[in-house]
Scaffold this motif. Structure first.
Motif, PDB file in Angstrom:
ATOM      1  N   GLU A 282       0.836  -1.202   0.000  1.00  0.00           N
ATOM      2  CA  GLU A 282       0.000   0.000   0.000  1.00  0.00           C
ATOM      3  C   GLU A 282       0.873   1.255   0.000  1.00  0.00           C
ATOM      4  OE1 GLU A 282      -2.786  -0.013   3.183  1.00  0.00           O
ATOM      5  OE2 GLU A 282      -3.681  -1.937   2.614  1.00  0.00           O
ATOM      6  N   ARG A 283       0.541   2.153  -0.901  1.00  0.00           N
ATOM      7  CA  ARG A 283       1.294   3.419  -1.000  1.00  0.00           C
ATOM      8  C   ARG A 283       1.098   4.243   0.273  1.00  0.00           C
ATOM      9  NH1 ARG A 283       1.786   6.960  -6.461  1.00  0.00           N
ATOM     10  NH2 ARG A 283       3.129   8.628  -5.695  1.00  0.00           N
ATOM     11  N   GLY A 284       2.183   4.756   0.812  1.00  0.00           N
ATOM     12  CA  GLY A 284       2.112   5.544   2.035  1.00  0.00           C
ATOM     13  C   GLY A 284       2.228   4.707   3.282  1.00  0.00           C
ATOM     14  N   SER A 285       2.312   3.386   3.103  1.00  0.00           N
ATOM     15  CA  SER A 285       2.438   2.485   4.242  1.00  0.00           C
ATOM     16  C   SER A 285       3.580   1.495   4.022  1.00  0.00           C
ATOM     17  CB  SER A 285       1.115   1.729   4.474  1.00  0.00           C
ATOM     18  OG  SER A 285       1.265   0.767   5.502  1.00  0.00           O
ATOM     19  N   THR A 286       3.362   0.557   3.129  1.00  0.00           N
ATOM     20  CA  THR A 286       4.404  -0.444   2.874  1.00  0.00           C
ATOM     21  C   THR A 286       5.287  -0.090   1.684  1.00  0.00           C
ATOM     22  OG1 THR A 286       2.651  -1.707   1.764  1.00  0.00           O
ATOM     23  CG2 THR A 286       3.300  -2.420   3.976  1.00  0.00           C
ATOM     24  N   TYR A 287       4.950   0.974   0.961  1.00  0.00           N
ATOM     25  CA  TYR A 287       5.877   1.505  -0.046  1.00  0.00           C
ATOM     26  C   TYR A 287       5.636   2.998  -0.224  1.00  0.00           C
ATOM     27  CZ  TYR A 287       2.479   1.882  -3.962  1.00  0.00           C
ATOM     28  OH  TYR A 287       1.446   2.234  -4.795  1.00  0.00           O
ATOM     29  N   GLY A 288       6.684   3.682  -0.681  1.00  0.00           N
ATOM     30  CA  GLY A 288       6.594   5.110  -0.936  1.00  0.00           C
ATOM     31  C   GLY A 288       7.055   5.420  -2.340  1.00  0.00           C
ATOM     32  N   ALA A 289       6.738   6.600  -2.817  1.00  0.00           N
ATOM     33  CA  ALA A 289       7.110   7.018  -4.174  1.00  0.00           C
ATOM     34  C   ALA A 289       7.814   8.371  -4.130  1.00  0.00           C
ATOM     35  CB  ALA A 289       5.876   7.093  -5.064  1.00  0.00           C
ATOM     36  N   GLN A 290       8.718   8.566  -5.111  1.00  0.00           N
ATOM     37  CA  GLN A 290       9.440   9.835  -5.257  1.00  0.00           C
ATOM     38  C   GLN A 290      10.143  10.234  -3.955  1.00  0.00           C
ATOM     39  OE1 GLN A 290       9.665  10.779  -8.372  1.00  0.00           O
ATOM     40  NE2 GLN A 290       8.255   9.118  -8.837  1.00  0.00           N
ATOM     41  N   PHE A 291      10.940   9.313  -3.434  1.00  0.00           N
ATOM     42  CA  PHE A 291      11.726   9.525  -2.218  1.00  0.00           C
ATOM     43  C   PHE A 291      12.948  10.377  -2.554  1.00  0.00           C
ATOM     44  CE2 PHE A 291      15.222   8.144   0.572  1.00  0.00           C
ATOM     45  CZ  PHE A 291      14.658   8.313   1.824  1.00  0.00           C
ATOM     46  N   ILE A 292      13.157  11.441  -1.806  1.00  0.00           N
ATOM     47  CA  ILE A 292      14.258  12.366  -2.089  1.00  0.00           C
ATOM     48  C   ILE A 292      15.335  12.267  -1.008  1.00  0.00           C
ATOM     49  CG2 ILE A 292      14.906  14.779  -2.450  1.00  0.00           C
ATOM     50  CD1 ILE A 292      12.033  15.308  -3.345  1.00  0.00           C
ATOM     51  N   HIS A 293      16.566  12.070  -1.460  1.00  0.00           N
ATOM     52  CA  HIS A 293      17.709  12.041  -0.542  1.00  0.00           C
ATOM     53  C   HIS A 293      18.929  12.571  -1.271  1.00  0.00           C
ATOM     54  CE1 HIS A 293      20.451  10.899   2.592  1.00  0.00           C
ATOM     55  NE2 HIS A 293      21.094  10.045   1.819  1.00  0.00           N
ATOM     56  N   GLN A 294      19.604  13.537  -0.646  1.00  0.00           N
ATOM     57  CA  GLN A 294      20.809  14.145  -1.212  1.00  0.00           C
ATOM     58  C   GLN A 294      20.578  14.660  -2.639  1.00  0.00           C
ATOM     59  OE1 GLN A 294      23.863  11.134  -0.755  1.00  0.00           O
ATOM     60  NE2 GLN A 294      24.198  11.658   1.399  1.00  0.00           N
ATOM     61  N   GLY A 295      19.412  15.244  -2.847  1.00  0.00           N
ATOM     62  CA  GLY A 295      19.085  15.833  -4.136  1.00  0.00           C
ATOM     63  C   GLY A 295      18.692  14.856  -5.221  1.00  0.00           C
ATOM     64  N   SER A 296      18.632  13.570  -4.897  1.00  0.00           N
ATOM     65  CA  SER A 296      18.279  12.559  -5.888  1.00  0.00           C
ATOM     66  C   SER A 296      16.890  12.015  -5.588  1.00  0.00           C
ATOM     67  CB  SER A 296      19.299  11.413  -5.862  1.00  0.00           C
ATOM     68  OG  SER A 296      18.969  10.434  -6.816  1.00  0.00           O
TER      69      SER A 296
ATOM     70  N   THR B 254      14.277   9.058  -5.932  1.00  0.00           N
ATOM     71  CA  THR B 254      14.126   7.618  -6.175  1.00  0.00           C
ATOM     72  C   THR B 254      12.663   7.311  -6.467  1.00  0.00           C
ATOM     73  OG1 THR B 254      15.934   7.168  -4.644  1.00  0.00           O
ATOM     74  CG2 THR B 254      14.533   5.314  -5.243  1.00  0.00           C
ATOM     75  N   ASP B 255      12.409   6.498  -7.491  1.00  0.00           N
ATOM     76  CA  ASP B 255      11.029   6.236  -7.917  1.00  0.00           C
ATOM     77  C   ASP B 255      10.189   5.614  -6.812  1.00  0.00           C
ATOM     78  OD1 ASP B 255      11.419   7.229 -10.534  1.00  0.00           O
ATOM     79  OD2 ASP B 255      12.408   5.357 -11.098  1.00  0.00           O
ATOM     80  N   PHE B 256      10.680   4.523  -6.210  1.00  0.00           N
ATOM     81  CA  PHE B 256       9.936   3.853  -5.143  1.00  0.00           C
ATOM     82  C   PHE B 256      10.881   3.366  -4.050  1.00  0.00           C
ATOM     83  CE2 PHE B 256       7.492   3.049  -9.075  1.00  0.00           C
ATOM     84  CZ  PHE B 256       6.297   3.663  -8.733  1.00  0.00           C
ATOM     85  N   ILE B 257      10.343   3.277  -2.848  1.00  0.00           N
ATOM     86  CA  ILE B 257      11.077   2.695  -1.731  1.00  0.00           C
ATOM     87  C   ILE B 257      10.162   1.741  -0.974  1.00  0.00           C
ATOM     88  CG2 ILE B 257      12.664   4.627  -1.390  1.00  0.00           C
ATOM     89  CD1 ILE B 257      10.778   5.523   0.927  1.00  0.00           C
ATOM     90  N   VAL B 258      10.753   0.807  -0.249  1.00  0.00           N
ATOM     91  CA  VAL B 258      10.014  -0.123   0.610  1.00  0.00           C
ATOM     92  C   VAL B 258      10.741  -0.203   1.941  1.00  0.00           C
ATOM     93  CG1 VAL B 258       9.373  -2.544   0.948  1.00  0.00           C
ATOM     94  CG2 VAL B 258       9.084  -1.501  -1.307  1.00  0.00           C
ATOM     95  N   PRO B 259      10.008  -0.019   3.063  1.00  0.00           N
ATOM     96  CA  PRO B 259       8.628   0.451   3.169  1.00  0.00           C
ATOM     97  C   PRO B 259       8.567   1.967   2.995  1.00  0.00           C
ATOM     98  CG  PRO B 259       9.540   0.170   5.354  1.00  0.00           C
ATOM     99  CD  PRO B 259      10.604  -0.286   4.387  1.00  0.00           C
ATOM    100  N   TYR B 260       7.416   2.563   3.285  1.00  0.00           N
ATOM    101  CA  TYR B 260       7.292   4.011   3.182  1.00  0.00           C
ATOM    102  C   TYR B 260       8.189   4.690   4.210  1.00  0.00           C
ATOM    103  CZ  TYR B 260       5.497   8.729   3.650  1.00  0.00           C
ATOM    104  OH  TYR B 260       5.402  10.089   3.723  1.00  0.00           O
ATOM    105  N   ALA B 261       8.785   5.794   3.828  1.00  0.00           N
ATOM    106  CA  ALA B 261       9.573   6.611   4.747  1.00  0.00           C
ATOM    107  C   ALA B 261       9.543   8.042   4.248  1.00  0.00           C
ATOM    108  CB  ALA B 261      11.018   6.111   4.822  1.00  0.00           C
ATOM    109  N   GLU B 262       9.706   8.980   5.160  1.00  0.00           N
ATOM    110  CA  GLU B 262       9.782  10.379   4.772  1.00  0.00           C
ATOM    111  C   GLU B 262      11.079  10.618   4.016  1.00  0.00           C
ATOM    112  OE1 GLU B 262       7.583  12.787   5.116  1.00  0.00           O
ATOM    113  OE2 GLU B 262       6.104  11.555   6.180  1.00  0.00           O
ATOM    114  N   SER B 263      11.062  11.530   3.056  1.00  0.00           N
ATOM    115  CA  SER B 263      12.259  11.829   2.275  1.00  0.00           C
ATOM    116  C   SER B 263      13.430  12.154   3.195  1.00  0.00           C
ATOM    117  CB  SER B 263      12.000  13.007   1.334  1.00  0.00           C
ATOM    118  OG  SER B 263      11.158  12.620   0.274  1.00  0.00           O
TER     119      SER B 263
END
Length: 314
Positions: free
Chosen positions: A168-182, A184-193
């Motif tokens: 589930e988006r916002g829970s077990t996966y996230g989208a458009q994760f930002i770190h060090q200016g880059s 990332t399309d998706f991450i698992v699990p969801y986390a704040e940029s």
């Protein structure tokens, strides 16, 4: 530049430099948020709605494998997107005279009025020149739009796999994760940029193989399992695994990045890599060929295996 445009519409020959300058001058008209964006918007929303319904229908078909889901959706998206752009192209000459050009002022507004008048005039030569110019720029704009739409379709095809796996988006996966200016399309699990300590998997997506594959390495940060998802092997992709450069593969192998692709393409790529290694045995290039084969056999997985790996990381 309105005088250069006037000469072109009159049928005069203009220099290469003037052609280039005219294109730069008219960029706000046909590119960015100009006429073509306004023109395509007429059919874009309807096409997006139809494609959304199709994707939901595919998700309801539980018998589809993840590979089949990616292949089917990417083909549907490609058909929808290409059809929408073609329809837009064949109606630009009727649409351009009606464009309000809101917010455009000064000399550029004068040039737009010149083009609009030329497309509705009775002079066949002037009308033809205006039509050629508008159609040419419109197709260039469509070319850029195709690349953008292909990227969006590729990302959503992979997101369908995540949804199909029960994430589930916002829970077990996230989208458009930002770190060090880059980004990332998706991450698992969801986390704040920026919260890299909470991320167990980084997922980069590209429609097909080209030099832009190099950019995916900046999206796949350390500290988590790295997945490079490609739609190579799908009808919507213009290239295949063979087009990924040896230097990129060596980097992916060293960083233990998984290559996610449909099984049919993975099998084909492995067979090709085996033939290449056999051909280069004892010759220059054998080391690169060995890296390629090892990466494909040790880190190559299909989308069903990809979904299983992600479920283990949630």
């Amino acid at each position: 530049m309105d005088k250069v445009l006037q000469r072109l519409l009159d049928g005069d020959v203009i220099s290469n430099q003037e052609h280039y300058d005219l294109r730069e001058y008219l960029k706000p008209v046909f590119f960015r948020q100009g006429f073509m964006d306004w023109h395509r918007a007429k059919s874009r929303d309807a096409a997006k709605e139809r494609l959304g319904k199709e994707s939901l229908r595919l998700l309801d078909q539980n018998e589809l494998s993840c590979d089949e889901l990616v292949v089917t959706y990417s083909s549907l998206a490609n058909t929808h997107n290409q059809g929408t752009l073609q329809k837009a192209l064949f109606s630009v000459l009727d649409s351009f005279p009606n464009w309000p050009a809101s917010g455009v002022e000064g000399d550029l507004r004068v040039s737009i009025s010149q083009l609009q008048a030329a497309l509705t005039c009775q002079d066949p030569k002037r009308l033809a020149n205006a039509a050629l110019l508008v159609a040419s720029y419109a197709e260039q704009s469509n070319t850029q739009a195709r690349k953008s739409q292909a990227g969006v379709a590729g990302e959503y095809a992979v997101e369908l796999v995540l949804m199909h796996a029960g994430l589930e988006r916002g829970s077990t996966y996230g989208a458009q994760f930002i770190h060090q200016g880059s980004n990332t399309d998706f991450i698992v699990p969801y986390a704040e940029s920026g919260s890299v300590t909470d991320v167990r998997a980084y997922i980069a997506v590209q429609m097909s193989s080209n030099d832009r594959t190099r950019l995916s390495s900046s999206e796949l940060h350390t500290g988590g399992v790295r997945f490079f998802c490609s739609l190579n092997g799908c009808t919507a992709a213009s290239k295949n695994t063979n087009d990924i450069g040896d230097d990129l593969i060596a980097g992916a192998f060293q960083t233990e990045t998984y290559y996610v692709v449909v099984q049919k393409e993975l099998d084909r790529a492995i067979a090709h890599a085996e033939k290449r290694l056999k051909k280069l045995k004892g010759r220059a290039g054998a080391t690169n060929a060995q890296f390629r084969l090892r990466w494909l056999t040790e880190r190559g997985i299909n989308y069903d295996q990809f979904a299983d790996r992600l479920l283990e990381l949630v």
